[in-house]
Scaffold this motif. Structure first.
Motif, PDB file in Angstrom:
ATOM      1  N   PRO A   1       6.073  18.507  14.545  1.00  0.00           N
ATOM      2  CA  PRO A   1       5.966  19.347  13.342  1.00  0.00           C
ATOM      3  C   PRO A   1       5.489  18.568  12.118  1.00  0.00           C
ATOM      4  N   LEU A   2       5.970  17.318  11.973  1.00  0.00           N
ATOM      5  CA  LEU A   2       5.547  16.512  10.834  1.00  0.00           C
ATOM      6  C   LEU A   2       4.105  16.043  10.988  1.00  0.00           C
ATOM      7  N   LEU A   3       3.708  15.754  12.217  1.00  0.00           N
ATOM      8  CA  LEU A   3       2.351  15.279  12.460  1.00  0.00           C
ATOM      9  C   LEU A   3       1.316  16.334  12.096  1.00  0.00           C
ATOM     10  N   LEU A   4       1.658  17.602  12.330  1.00  0.00           N
ATOM     11  CA  LEU A   4       0.724  18.686  12.027  1.00  0.00           C
ATOM     12  C   LEU A   4       0.496  18.843  10.539  1.00  0.00           C
ATOM     13  N   SER A   5       1.427  18.336   9.742  1.00  0.00           N
ATOM     14  CA  SER A   5       1.288  18.457   8.285  1.00  0.00           C
ATOM     15  C   SER A   5       0.691  17.206   7.639  1.00  0.00           C
ATOM     16  N   VAL A   6       0.347  16.213   8.444  1.00  0.00           N
ATOM     17  CA  VAL A   6      -0.191  14.969   7.914  1.00  0.00           C
ATOM     18  C   VAL A   6      -1.639  15.146   7.478  1.00  0.00           C
ATOM     19  N   ASN A   7      -1.968  14.554   6.336  1.00  0.00           N
ATOM     20  CA  ASN A   7      -3.338  14.567   5.833  1.00  0.00           C
ATOM     21  C   ASN A   7      -4.206  13.665   6.708  1.00  0.00           C
ATOM     22  N   PRO A   8      -5.290  14.200   7.293  1.00  0.00           N
ATOM     23  CA  PRO A   8      -6.153  13.368   8.155  1.00  0.00           C
ATOM     24  C   PRO A   8      -6.670  12.117   7.447  1.00  0.00           C
ATOM     25  N   ALA A   9      -6.891  12.214   6.128  1.00  0.00           N
ATOM     26  CA  ALA A   9      -7.380  11.051   5.391  1.00  0.00           C
ATOM     27  C   ALA A   9      -6.354   9.923   5.407  1.00  0.00           C
ATOM     28  N   SER A  10      -5.080  10.269   5.311  1.00  0.00           N
ATOM     29  CA  SER A  10      -4.019   9.254   5.355  1.00  0.00           C
ATOM     30  C   SER A  10      -3.980   8.578   6.721  1.00  0.00           C
ATOM     31  N   PHE A  11      -4.161   9.379   7.756  1.00  0.00           N
ATOM     32  CA  PHE A  11      -4.162   8.819   9.104  1.00  0.00           C
ATOM     33  C   PHE A  11      -5.360   7.897   9.300  1.00  0.00           C
ATOM     34  N   ALA A  12      -6.515   8.295   8.761  1.00  0.00           N
ATOM     35  CA  ALA A  12      -7.716   7.460   8.863  1.00  0.00           C
ATOM     36  C   ALA A  12      -7.520   6.128   8.136  1.00  0.00           C
ATOM     37  N   ILE A  13      -6.848   6.162   6.992  1.00  0.00           N
ATOM     38  CA  ILE A  13      -6.574   4.932   6.244  1.00  0.00           C
ATOM     39  C   ILE A  13      -5.654   4.022   7.046  1.00  0.00           C
ATOM     40  N   ALA A  14      -4.635   4.614   7.675  1.00  0.00           N
ATOM     41  CA  ALA A  14      -3.695   3.828   8.477  1.00  0.00           C
ATOM     42  C   ALA A  14      -4.399   3.184   9.676  1.00  0.00           C
ATOM     43  N   ILE A  15      -5.302   3.933  10.317  1.00  0.00           N
ATOM     44  CA  ILE A  15      -6.062   3.386  11.447  1.00  0.00           C
ATOM     45  C   ILE A  15      -6.958   2.234  10.971  1.00  0.00           C
ATOM     46  N   SER A  16      -7.615   2.447   9.831  1.00  0.00           N
ATOM     47  CA  SER A  16      -8.479   1.398   9.278  1.00  0.00           C
ATOM     48  C   SER A  16      -7.667   0.147   8.958  1.00  0.00           C
ATOM     49  N   LEU A  17      -6.436   0.358   8.483  1.00  0.00           N
ATOM     50  CA  LEU A  17      -5.554  -0.768   8.174  1.00  0.00           C
ATOM     51  C   LEU A  17      -5.246  -1.579   9.437  1.00  0.00           C
ATOM     52  N   GLY A  18      -4.969  -0.876  10.536  1.00  0.00           N
ATOM     53  CA  GLY A  18      -4.709  -1.556  11.799  1.00  0.00           C
ATOM     54  C   GLY A  18      -5.926  -2.319  12.305  1.00  0.00           C
ATOM     55  N   ALA A  19      -7.119  -1.714  12.154  1.00  0.00           N
ATOM     56  CA  ALA A  19      -8.347  -2.376  12.580  1.00  0.00           C
ATOM     57  C   ALA A  19      -8.623  -3.627  11.741  1.00  0.00           C
ATOM     58  N   LEU A  20      -8.422  -3.509  10.428  1.00  0.00           N
ATOM     59  CA  LEU A  20      -8.631  -4.655   9.544  1.00  0.00           C
ATOM     60  C   LEU A  20      -7.648  -5.778   9.866  1.00  0.00           C
ATOM     61  N   LEU A  21      -6.410  -5.404  10.204  1.00  0.00           N
ATOM     62  CA  LEU A  21      -5.411  -6.401  10.588  1.00  0.00           C
ATOM     63  C   LEU A  21      -5.886  -7.200  11.794  1.00  0.00           C
TER      64      LEU A  21
ATOM     65  N   LEU B   1       0.834  -1.202   0.000  1.00  0.00           N
ATOM     66  CA  LEU B   1       0.000   0.000   0.000  1.00  0.00           C
ATOM     67  C   LEU B   1       0.870   1.253   0.000  1.00  0.00           C
ATOM     68  N   LYS B   2       0.557   2.192  -0.867  1.00  0.00           N
ATOM     69  CA  LYS B   2       1.290   3.453  -0.961  1.00  0.00           C
ATOM     70  C   LYS B   2       0.477   4.555  -0.284  1.00  0.00           C
ATOM     71  N   LEU B   3       1.111   5.215   0.654  1.00  0.00           N
ATOM     72  CA  LEU B   3       0.443   6.235   1.442  1.00  0.00           C
ATOM     73  C   LEU B   3       1.436   7.323   1.784  1.00  0.00           C
ATOM     74  N   VAL B   4       0.943   8.541   1.949  1.00  0.00           N
ATOM     75  CA  VAL B   4       1.792   9.668   2.339  1.00  0.00           C
ATOM     76  C   VAL B   4       1.340  10.158   3.708  1.00  0.00           C
ATOM     77  N   PRO B   5       2.231  10.079   4.719  1.00  0.00           N
ATOM     78  CA  PRO B   5       3.609   9.576   4.678  1.00  0.00           C
ATOM     79  C   PRO B   5       3.657   8.046   4.683  1.00  0.00           C
ATOM     80  N   GLN B   6       4.663   7.482   4.048  1.00  0.00           N
ATOM     81  CA  GLN B   6       4.802   6.032   3.955  1.00  0.00           C
ATOM     82  C   GLN B   6       5.106   5.400   5.305  1.00  0.00           C
ATOM     83  N   GLU B   7       5.573   6.213   6.269  1.00  0.00           N
ATOM     84  CA  GLU B   7       5.846   5.687   7.607  1.00  0.00           C
ATOM     85  C   GLU B   7       4.603   5.086   8.259  1.00  0.00           C
TER      86      GLU B   7
END
Length: 304
Positions: A185-205, A30-36
């Motif tokens: 500083p990096l967290l403040l620039s993160v797209n909320p949609a990317s964070f939501a996708i990452a959370i959903s990924l953890g829940a699906l796991l 899965l490709k996401l920004v940030p990839q971390e």
């Protein structure tokens, strides 16, 4: 009893430490920004089971808490040796960086094994220390003296177990929070949609692990004697399903800290795993509630 503890327990380390890391390969596609965010969830897949929440939820569900404790200890002890190699094989391949295996092994050894061994040895300390190093003898002697002096601590802990558990959970939550705060500083620039996708990924796991472990217990029960099998016993099944489906956050934080930014910003790696850790406890709490309601309904039916 020995057989009932032995058979499920033997299958757990292979599920937690050898099978679930395979999910990391799929997650990394899965490709996401940030990839971390994606990398962090992939690293989370390689971790052993939770240190306390799995046991607590097993007790609430009426499961085999002794089995849950045994599986937790075994998976975390084996994790000291297996996690560095899982990271090398499933996460680091093709990245041009290597896992600091020795440093990571030392960190996990000090974080997991040393407190466990010292705590156990202090309760079974003997006069003959010829087989262990002098510095370990000194540590054990000091621990024994402190245990004798503070003999009332055990009673205090028993009387205040709930409050101390809450305090322990709060202090543990501060560890990842410190790591996350470093990347503010990096967290403040993160797209909320990317964070939501990452959370959903953890829940699906976690949902996928629950489903696989439920299916595994049913399959093992059918293959080993049906209703007579130790896998078909409700208390054993619940312990395995809960413990084998959870991943530990504190160990993941210790691992990321030892990698020294090799996979990216530590805070970004840990943040989705903090959310995933909370979500897995919430999901399992609903599962435990469903099981307890089912038990109550079954008992009421029998009484009638």
């Amino acid at each position: 009893m020995v057989k009932s503890l032995f058979m499920p327990r033997d299958n757990l380390p292979s599920s937690i430490l050898l099978f679930t890391p395979l999910f990391s390969r799929l997650i990394l596609q899965l490709k996401l920004v940030p990839q971390e965010f994606v990398t962090g969830v992939a690293v989370f897949c390689c971790m052993p089971t939770t240190l306390s929440s799995g046991i607590a939820l097993t007790q609430l569900a009426g499961g085999n808490s002794a089995l849950a404790l045994a599986m937790t200890v075994i998976s975390n002890m084996l994790g000291i040796m297996i996690v560095p190699f899982s990271l090398s094989i499933f996460i680091m391949t093709g990245r041009g960086v290597s896992v600091p295996t020795l440093e990571l092994f030392r960190s996990l050894f000090n974080t997991l094994l040393v407190p466990l061994v010292l705590g156990k040895r202090c309760h079974n300390v003997k006069d003959d220390f010829d087989c262990i190093p002098i510095w370990v003898q000194n540590c054990l002697n000091i621990s024994k003296v402190l245990r004798d002096i503070l003999s009332g601590v055990a009673k205090f802990v028993d009387q205040n177990r709930h409050s101390l558990s809450m305090a322990s959970a709060l202090l543990l939550s501060l560890v990842p929070w410190i790591q996350v705060s470093r990347s503010r500083p990096l967290l403040l620039s993160v797209n909320p949609a990317s964070f939501a996708i990452a959370i959903s990924l953890g829940a699906l796991l976690h949902l996928a692990l629950l489903a696989l472990n439920m299916l595994a217990m049913r399959s093992l029960s059918a293959l080993s004697g049906g209703s007579r099998s130790v896998f078909s016993k409700k208390d054993n099944a619940r312990a395995v399903i809960i413990v084998a489906s959870q991943k530990t956050l504190p160990v993941m934080v210790a691992v990321v800290e030892q990698l020294n930014g090799a996979l990216g910003e530590s805070g970004l790696l840990i943040l989705p795993c903090v959310a995933s850790h909370i979500i897995q406890i919430i999901i399992d709490s609903f599962l435990v509630n469903m099981w307890t309601q089912k038990d109550q309904h079954s008992n009421e039916t029998k009484e009638v």
